[in-house]
Design a protein around this motif. Structure first.
Motif, mmCIF file in Angstrom:
data_model
loop_
_atom_site.group_PDB
_atom_site.id
_atom_site.type_symbol
_atom_site.label_atom_id
_atom_site.label_comp_id
_atom_site.label_asym_id
_atom_site.label_seq_id
_atom_site.Cartn_x
_atom_site.Cartn_y
_atom_site.Cartn_z
ATOM 1 N N ASN A 1 -26.845 30.606 18.454
ATOM 2 C CA ASN A 1 -26.426 31.321 17.254
ATOM 3 C C ASN A 1 -27.267 30.996 16.042
ATOM 4 O OD1 ASN A 1 -24.221 33.123 17.693
ATOM 5 N ND2 ASN A 1 -23.015 31.356 18.316
ATOM 6 N N TYR B 1 -35.777 33.820 14.742
ATOM 7 C CA TYR B 1 -34.502 33.978 15.445
ATOM 8 C C TYR B 1 -34.604 34.878 16.677
ATOM 9 C CZ TYR B 1 -32.541 31.721 11.364
ATOM 10 O OH TYR B 1 -32.263 30.821 10.368
ATOM 11 N N ARG C 1 -31.645 35.943 19.568
ATOM 12 C CA ARG C 1 -31.259 37.315 19.940
ATOM 13 C C ARG C 1 -31.520 37.595 21.414
ATOM 14 N NH1 ARG C 1 -33.307 38.252 15.241
ATOM 15 N NH2 ARG C 1 -35.206 39.189 15.984
ATOM 16 N N HIS D 1 -27.755 38.222 16.055
ATOM 17 C CA HIS D 1 -28.355 37.480 14.946
ATOM 18 C C HIS D 1 -29.277 38.371 14.123
ATOM 19 C CE1 HIS D 1 -30.156 34.313 12.646
ATOM 20 N NE2 HIS D 1 -29.424 33.408 13.273
ATOM 21 N N GLU E 1 -19.136 43.594 11.086
ATOM 22 C CA GLU E 1 -19.066 43.054 9.724
ATOM 23 C C GLU E 1 -17.810 43.489 8.975
ATOM 24 O OE1 GLU E 1 -22.495 42.853 7.227
ATOM 25 O OE2 GLU E 1 -23.790 42.215 8.866
ATOM 26 N N LYS F 1 -21.431 34.081 16.152
ATOM 27 C CA LYS F 1 -21.840 35.334 16.812
ATOM 28 C C LYS F 1 -21.308 35.367 18.239
ATOM 29 C CE LYS F 1 -24.277 37.122 13.476
ATOM 30 N NZ LYS F 1 -23.928 38.359 12.852
ATOM 31 N N ASP G 1 -20.866 32.207 11.413
ATOM 32 C CA ASP G 1 -20.029 33.349 11.799
ATOM 33 C C ASP G 1 -19.580 33.273 13.250
ATOM 34 O OD1 ASP G 1 -20.462 34.329 9.275
ATOM 35 O OD2 ASP G 1 -22.053 35.689 9.879
ATOM 36 N N ASP H 1 -25.384 33.288 9.969
ATOM 37 C CA ASP H 1 -25.152 33.685 11.364
ATOM 38 C C ASP H 1 -24.539 32.568 12.197
ATOM 39 O OD1 ASP H 1 -26.790 36.486 11.882
ATOM 40 O OD2 ASP H 1 -27.613 35.281 10.266
ATOM 41 N N HIS I 1 -27.996 32.285 5.363
ATOM 42 C CA HIS I 1 -28.132 33.259 6.445
ATOM 43 C C HIS I 1 -26.768 33.510 7.082
ATOM 44 C CE1 HIS I 1 -32.727 32.511 7.078
ATOM 45 N NE2 HIS I 1 -32.430 32.967 5.888
ATOM 46 N N GLY J 1 -28.009 42.404 12.566
ATOM 47 C CA GLY J 1 -27.891 42.244 11.121
ATOM 48 C C GLY J 1 -29.142 42.425 10.448
#
Length: 183
Positions: free
Chosen positions: A101, A151, A155, A139, A49, A116, A114, A111, A109, A183
């Motif tokens: 993702n 989620y 993951r 995630h 992050e 991932k 981003d 994710d 959210h 996260g």
């Protein structure tokens, strides 16, 4: 007699959200100062992050005497937020975006946006040889404990993708270090 090499490794979620955090820059500077002041010091640091490149530059500017080798990755719309700092030379780097993702619809959210992924840095250690360091930020969990985790599948797929990378690095004869946060 077995020669053992000791390494000091740190992983840290820097919580570098650029909104709504008002104290993000102060937090990044404090993280950099901690890394400088740590005794006896870290050999390898994996940060998550660190979304903004300017935050990476701030941290690396503070630690470059003790951790001169560094890499910040970008991915997705907002970047991966992944950083590796090392006392030892970086030989190569790579980035693998995860297949799953999350969902783009709950845009707060973030994710999915981003991108991932799993970052990899191959480091040349003077006595241990080649070390491959993997850094990821899987995630996030947005559901309260005890409720259905929507989620979890993302993951689990991300963990599987990362496990494949770790096995491959090990098969190449490298020492493997994996750092991660959820996260």
């Amino acid at each position: 007699m077995v020669d053992r090499t000791q390494l000091s490794v740190l992983t840290l979620n820097c919580w570098g959200l650029y909104f709504p955090s008002k104290d993000r820059r102060d937090r990044m500077a404090a993280i950099g100062r901690h890394l400088v002041d740590a005794s006896p010091g870290y050999d390898i640091v994996g940060l998550q992050e660190v979304w903004l490149y300017e935050d990476f530059l701030l941290i690396h500017g503070l630690v470059k005497k003790s951790l001169p080798f560094a890499r910040h990755w970008t991915s997705g719309l907002f970047g991966s937020g992944l950083v590796i700092l090392s006392k030892y030379p970086i030989v190569s780097t790579s980035l693998r975006r995860f297949v799953l993702n999350g969902d783009p619809l709950p845009n707060l959210h973030g994710d999915w946006f981003d991108g991932k992924c799993c970052a990899s840095t191959v480091i040349a250690h003077p006595t241990a040889g080649t070390i491959e360091v993997f850094n990821t930020h899987m995630h996030a969990t947005y559901d309260p404990p005890g409720t259905l985790d929507v989620y979890l599948g993302s993951r689990l797929a991300q963990a599987w993708d990362m496990a494949v990378l770790l096995r491959t690095a090990k098969a190449l004869g490298r020492h493997v270090i994996a750092v991660s946060t959820k996260g």
